[in-house]
Design a protein around this motif. Structure first.
Motif, PDB file in Angstrom:
ATOM      1  N   LEU A  97       0.906  -1.150  -0.189  1.00  0.00           N
ATOM      2  CA  LEU A  97       0.338   0.147  -0.071  1.00  0.00           C
ATOM      3  C   LEU A  97       0.580   1.411  -0.575  1.00  0.00           C
ATOM      4  CD1 LEU A  97      -0.868   0.336   3.547  1.00  0.00           C
ATOM      5  CD2 LEU A  97      -0.050  -1.589   3.402  1.00  0.00           C
ATOM      6  N   CYS A  99      -0.345   5.192  -0.630  1.00  0.00           N
ATOM      7  CA  CYS A  99      -1.270   6.248  -0.155  1.00  0.00           C
ATOM      8  C   CYS A  99      -2.706   5.008   0.602  1.00  0.00           C
ATOM      9  CB  CYS A  99      -2.729   7.194  -1.416  1.00  0.00           C
ATOM     10  SG  CYS A  99      -4.258   6.155  -1.426  1.00  0.00           S
ATOM     11  N   GLY A 100      -3.058   4.450   0.966  1.00  0.00           N
ATOM     12  CA  GLY A 100      -3.351   3.621   1.939  1.00  0.00           C
ATOM     13  C   GLY A 100      -5.764   3.264   1.219  1.00  0.00           C
ATOM     14  N   THR A 103      -6.495   0.295   0.373  1.00  0.00           N
ATOM     15  CA  THR A 103      -6.672  -1.469   0.779  1.00  0.00           C
ATOM     16  C   THR A 103      -7.475  -2.192   2.230  1.00  0.00           C
ATOM     17  OG1 THR A 103      -3.660  -0.064   1.028  1.00  0.00           O
ATOM     18  CG2 THR A 103      -4.966  -1.036   2.611  1.00  0.00           C
ATOM     19  N   CYS A 136      -1.502   3.558  -7.097  1.00  0.00           N
ATOM     20  CA  CYS A 136      -0.881   3.851  -6.759  1.00  0.00           C
ATOM     21  C   CYS A 136       0.658   2.561  -6.643  1.00  0.00           C
ATOM     22  CB  CYS A 136      -0.528   4.013  -4.965  1.00  0.00           C
ATOM     23  SG  CYS A 136      -1.356   5.027  -4.654  1.00  0.00           S
ATOM     24  N   THR A 137       0.086   1.021  -6.692  1.00  0.00           N
ATOM     25  CA  THR A 137       1.322   0.261  -6.365  1.00  0.00           C
ATOM     26  C   THR A 137       0.998  -0.792  -7.891  1.00  0.00           C
ATOM     27  OG1 THR A 137      -0.310  -1.008  -6.069  1.00  0.00           O
ATOM     28  CG2 THR A 137       0.497   0.108  -3.668  1.00  0.00           C
TER      29      THR A 137
ATOM     30  N   MET B 208      -7.561   7.687  -5.996  1.00  0.00           N
ATOM     31  CA  MET B 208      -8.563   7.126  -5.761  1.00  0.00           C
ATOM     32  C   MET B 208      -9.220   7.571  -5.053  1.00  0.00           C
ATOM     33  SD  MET B 208      -8.257   3.686  -7.497  1.00  0.00           S
ATOM     34  CE  MET B 208      -9.766   3.396  -6.435  1.00  0.00           C
TER      35      MET B 208
HETATM   36  S1  FES Z   1      -2.306   2.223  -2.606  1.00  0.00           S
HETATM   37 FE1  FES Z   1      -3.089   4.252  -2.755  1.00  0.00          FE
HETATM   38  S2  FES Z   1      -4.307   3.141  -4.168  1.00  0.00           S
HETATM   39 FE2  FES Z   1      -4.224   1.418  -3.569  1.00  0.00          FE
END
Ligand code: FES
Ligand code: FES
Lengths: 159, 823
Positions: A97, A99-100, A103, A136-137, B208
């Protein structure tokens, strides 16, 4: 207003909701379960994934009244006190993760995936996590985390 | 410059793959997203947006909406026309730059579909949505221009009052700058000329977490929570835009769910939520839907790129000329106008062009405005030059890596001043390339490719190369000044020594997934010799971190991290006289290591005094040397002296089914040189995520509008983000040539993957299809476009040489079949 009753993360709640209330909004706004989040309005992103009666569902795609009488587990109910679940542990260990935001949904979906298939291969994981978007990942470490949770049930060596 | 091994970490924190501090909260749902905020009496905002790309507002009736249950107020542009100011553009790229006023709520005319015309303030979001339906707006439709080339021709005007769609023309010429020779002469004298035109499609950042704003006007200050990358810039800009004292505004960026440049903005919605809170005296919240986000949060890229590359017959490049037409959209946002210009210094990339000219024509259209998106200007440049180097190799019938190596800066030539005037401090392209080839199995894959070509295999193999560099660590303030940017590029940090021995680190760069809390803790742990766990990193609240320039442009570590080091070192220097006093020694006789001052030469086993003990002594202040200030805390503001220049070699193998156009990524290897690494886990994560964003541009993503200027890809059903099933696991490795411009020896990494991967993938797709006569496919290279390109090529005579082709009918030009319109 409709009366509903459901168990969320082990606590029973009885509430009045407007029939159009989505489960995710009920969880977030009425119960304060803000760990579960909303990422889209077309049921594409999976950020809102929770377990309803043991199976993962997109809670933006379920009305609160449909969950009446059900048992819901959110990301907030996954750890056992201070003890993280194997999937949570693997997510941290594998840096799955950034930004989380995705998650909670990822962890709920991965947990359900492993219940269904405790020893998946990479391809299986990729196919079955498809309904959860992460920006992000690049998924690399998410896939690794799910495989690691499957393998060991716990994280690898901690730094 | 020699390659160093990854540092042996020993007890050092820097270099360790520490698990992130921030994760515990994030994996248990103990998060604070802006949308989680609930304040007493909070009201909810719903925006009413124009369905038309260009129209006059002839009538706007809010009577019914105002009367709807739970509605507190409805504000229109007319209501706030004297209050709302004009949204800021911080980057007038030329003194003559033209731009229309940019109201948060349109007053009498809308210039893109999605522009806000009114806002409903209601008791609940649901009540607001219902009432928004009742706002009655009459529009008189105007001609809209939604095609970039048509806009550049100035036939239909996006803003009739401006008299033109041309916002600015920005030019760099190596002769005028004194950095190189005349490109026209190079073109005249060239043995080989490659002229191509490429399209950078429009993309949507698609963080997101949708954007969200809460403004609380109760209390002495307005407190604004926003899902933003730039709380400090936002605070200043709000103050300037609205004429409110900066000291009366506190901005908090709580947990922020990704940005990628998309949250580097001062948005209409932030201004409107502020105005609504001021109007009602109540906390107000706006939280967008995904459709709203895709429609109205700024977009990225969207350029036409014309390039002319001159070379000698032996493959040595002699000149590069670039002309960009860049789509601003309807307005200039915070750095809209500067984004394409950031590419100006990167088209020459790692190659030794003696002559260079860059022109960028910024153009208005009736579309959502564009602005920063991961890489901002540099992916565009890298894509174009890496495509051109492949074209040159094709032209010469040589291996693309060999032609690149012939032209790139050799490791012994650093530091190297480029034709664009930048000084690259370090790098070793040979080493990264050698390692990448080895991991990829370059020779074997080339052999397999030859076999498959020979046998006419239905599934062809393509190998794509991208040897990229980028400038990051935005930015030396004087350079920004020279580019007319409205602010500096420094960063600020404070280190506070708490009496209990804990340490607070305050950073001006505001993280949203990058792991600053972990990385900064590692840095400070080494500097101060305190345990990693005892360090708390604070950021993203202008009342705690009062000064900063936030997070973008791969700047956090190399600029913000350096500020943290500088502040830490000041703490040690402040503590030195106190330590001397405590140890009854002379300051000059002290040494500081692992968190302790000891007396030089006093032998093993002496206790010395710990920095954390001094923090307690200073807190008590009972026994300090005369005239000493009781405090160890220190601030530092660091202005970088240069950019940093990460580089790498990315190799991609694509398999293309020539009958269906379907493409499959078989392997992707990247060897990046980002200098010394603070946390390899975080660096790899940045690379992976960046790669997928760049690959997505190559293969899947595009914001598509219809002729009327309506966004067709307005949800995640149509704007197709890659999923886990679309992507593969990557092979990543690193070489290390430390940057010489900061103490860490680090180079930025946030954008590298995105910048490098797009051309690697497209080069691979084309490499597979060249024997079939395919010379170009416009991104995204969807199966349909690939199939069309194969069909088109089959019906066209093959051209042997790449003649200049900036005419309609020439080869290599994007054919209608392959150009836009379909997904
Ligand atoms: S960790 Fe940011 S959208 Fe998945
Ligand atoms: S919020 Fe996106 S799937 Fe539920």
């Amino acid at each position: 207003m409709t009366k509903i009753s459901m168990t969320v993360d082990g606590v029973n709640y009885q509430d009045e909701v407007e029939p159009r209330t989505l489960l995710v909004h009920y969880l977030r706004e009425q119960l304060g379960k803000t760990g579960t989040v909303v990422g889209c309005d077309t049921s594409n992103c999976g950020a809102c994934t929770v377990h309803l009666d043991g199976r993962s569902v997109k809670s933006c795609n379920v009305l609160a009244v449909q969950a009446d009488g059900g048992e819901v587990t959110t990301i907030e109910g996954v750890a056992d006190g201070e003890t993280l679940s194997p999937v949570q542990e693997a997510f941290r260990d594998c840096h799955a993760l950034q930004c989380g935001y995705c998650t909670p949904g990822m962890i709920m979906q991965a947990t359900d995936l492993l219940r269904e298939n405790p020893s998946p291969d990479e391809d299986y994981v990729r196919q079955h996590m498809e309904g959860n978007l992460c920006r992000c990942t690049g998924y690399h470490n998410i896939v690794r985390a799910v495989l690691q949770a499957a393998d060991a049930g716990t994280g690898g060596e901690q730094a | 410059m020699t390659i160093t091994e990854e540092p042996q970490t020993g007890n050092r924190e820097v270099g360790r793959d520490r698990r992130r501090k921030e994760d515990q909260r994030l994996i248990t749902g103990r998060t604070r997203w802006t949308d989680n905020m609930q304040l007493p009496g909070m009201l909810h905002l719903t925006m009413v947006r124009s369905p038309f790309a260009h129209a006059r507002i002839t009538n706007l009736d809010t009577t019914e909406a105002k009367a709807a249950p739970g509605v507190i107020a409805v504000l229109t542009g007319a209501d706030v026309t004297d209050l709302q100011g004009s949204l800021p553009n911080a980057w007038p790229v030329t003194p003559e730059q033209k731009a229309p006023p940019h109201p948060a709520i349109a007053v009498d005319r809308v210039a893109f579909s999605g522009e806000i015309v009114a806002v409903v303030i209601a008791r609940s979001a649901a009540a607001g949505r219902d009432a928004a339906e009742l706002v009655d707006v009459d529009y008189e439709e105007l001609d809209a221009v939604t095609d970039l080339k048509a806009a550049a021709a100035d036939e239909v005007l996006a803003h009739p009052d401006l008299g033109t769609n041309e916002s600015a023309l920005w030019v760099f010429d190596s002769v005028e700058a004194g950095t190189g020779e005349d490109v026209e002469a190079a073109i005249r004298d060239a043995d080989v000329l490659v002229e191509r035109e490429f399209r950078q499609q429009r993309l949507i950042p698609s963080f997101m977490e949708p954007r969200s704003v809460v403004v609380d006007p109760t209390g002495e200050q307005f407190v604004l929570w926003s899902s933003t990358q730039v709380p400090h810039i936002l605070r200043l800009m709000l103050a300037l835009t609205l004429g409110v004292s900066e000291s009366k505004i506190r901005v908090i960026a709580p947990d922020v769910g990704g940005g990628f440049g998309g949250k580097l903005q001062v948005t209409p919605e932030e201004v409107i939520t502020f105005l609504a809170a001021r109007h009602t005296g109540k906390p107000c919240k706006w939280n967008e839907t995904r459709s709203e986000s895709l429609l109205s949060a700024h977009h990225g890229r969207d350029q036409w790129q014309k390039l002319t590359l001159a070379a000698r017959a032996d493959g040595t490049v002699t000149g590069l000329k670039v002309h960009l037409t860049a789509n601003m959209g309807a307005y200039l946002g915070l750095v809209t106008s500067g984004v394409p210009i950031l590419g100006a210094f990167m088209f020459n990339a790692i190659y030794k062009f003696p002559a260079y000219r860059f022109e960028c024509q910024n153009v208005f259209t009736n579309m959502t405005w564009t602005d920063a998106y991961r890489g901002a200007g540099r992916p565009e440049a890298t894509f174009a030059i890496e495509r051109m180097m492949d074209e040159l190799a094709t032209e010469l019938g040589r291996d693309p890596l060999e032609v690149r190596e012939q032209n790139w800066i050799k490791h012994e030539e650093f530091p190297f001043t480029t034709v664009a005037g930048l000084e690259y401090d370090s790098g070793n392209y040979e080493a990264a390339t050698a390692r990448a080839k080895e991991l990829f199995g370059y020779a074997e894959l080339r052999a397999e490719q030859a076999r498959r070509r020979e046998s006419g295999d239905r599934v062809q193999l393509g190998i794509g190369v991208s040897t990229f560099t980028e400038m990051c660590g935005l930015a030396p303030s004087r350079v920004l000044g020279a580019l007319s940017y409205g602010a500096g590029g420094w960063e600020h940090a404070s280190v506070r020594m708490l009496p209990s021995g804990k340490v607070e680190v305050i950073t001006g760069s505001s993280a949203h997934g990058q792991g600053h809390e972990t990385a900064w803790s590692q840095i400070v742990a080494d500097e101060l010799g305190v345990p990693f766990e005892d360090i708390e990193v604070l950021h993203g609240d202008t009342q705690i971190s009062h000064k900063g320039l936030d997070t973008y442009g791969s700047r956090s570590l190399v600029v913000g991290g350096q500020a943290v080091i500088a502040a830490s070192r000041k703490v040690v220097e402040k503590a030195r006289p106190l330590a001397a006093h405590a140890l009854e020694a002379h300051e000059d006789d002290l040494e500081f290591s692992a968190g302790r001052f000891t007396v030089k030469g006093a032998g093993e086993g002496q206790e010395g005094v710990a920095l954390t003990d001094l923090a307690l002594r200073v807190f008590a202040a009972h026994d300090l040397p005369d005239g000493t200030e009781p405090g160890l805390d220190a601030d530092a503001t660091y202005d970088p002296v240069n950019f940093s220049y990460p580089h790498g070699t990315h190799l991609c193998a694509m398999e293309i089914d020539t009958e269906t156009g379907e493409s499959t990524m078989r392997s992707y290897v990247c060897v990046d040189d980002v200098g010394h690494v603070v946390n390899p886990l975080i660096v790899d994560g940045q690379i992976h995520g960046g790669l997928v964003q760049g690959i997505a541009q190559a293969l899947w993503e595009e914001a598509v509008y219809d002729d009327q200027g309506t966004l067709i890809t307005g949800s995640f059903v149509d704007y197709t983000l890659p999923t886990s099933a679309d992507t593969i696991s990557f092979v990543t490795d690193r070489t290390v040539t430390p940057s010489t411009t900061n103490d860490l020896g680090a180079k930025g990494v946030g954008e590298a993957g995105t910048i490098a991967s797009t051309p690697a993938v497209v080069n691979a797709v084309l490499d597979a299809l060249r024997p079939l006569g395919v010379t170009d496919i416009v991104m995204p290279c969807t199966p349909e476009r690939v199939w069309n390109a194969i069909q088109g090529a089959a019906h066209q005579p093959l051209t042997e040489s790449a003649a200049p082709h900036f005419e309609e009918s020439a080869p290599n030009q994007d054919t209608p079949e392959t150009e836009g319109g379909t997904l």
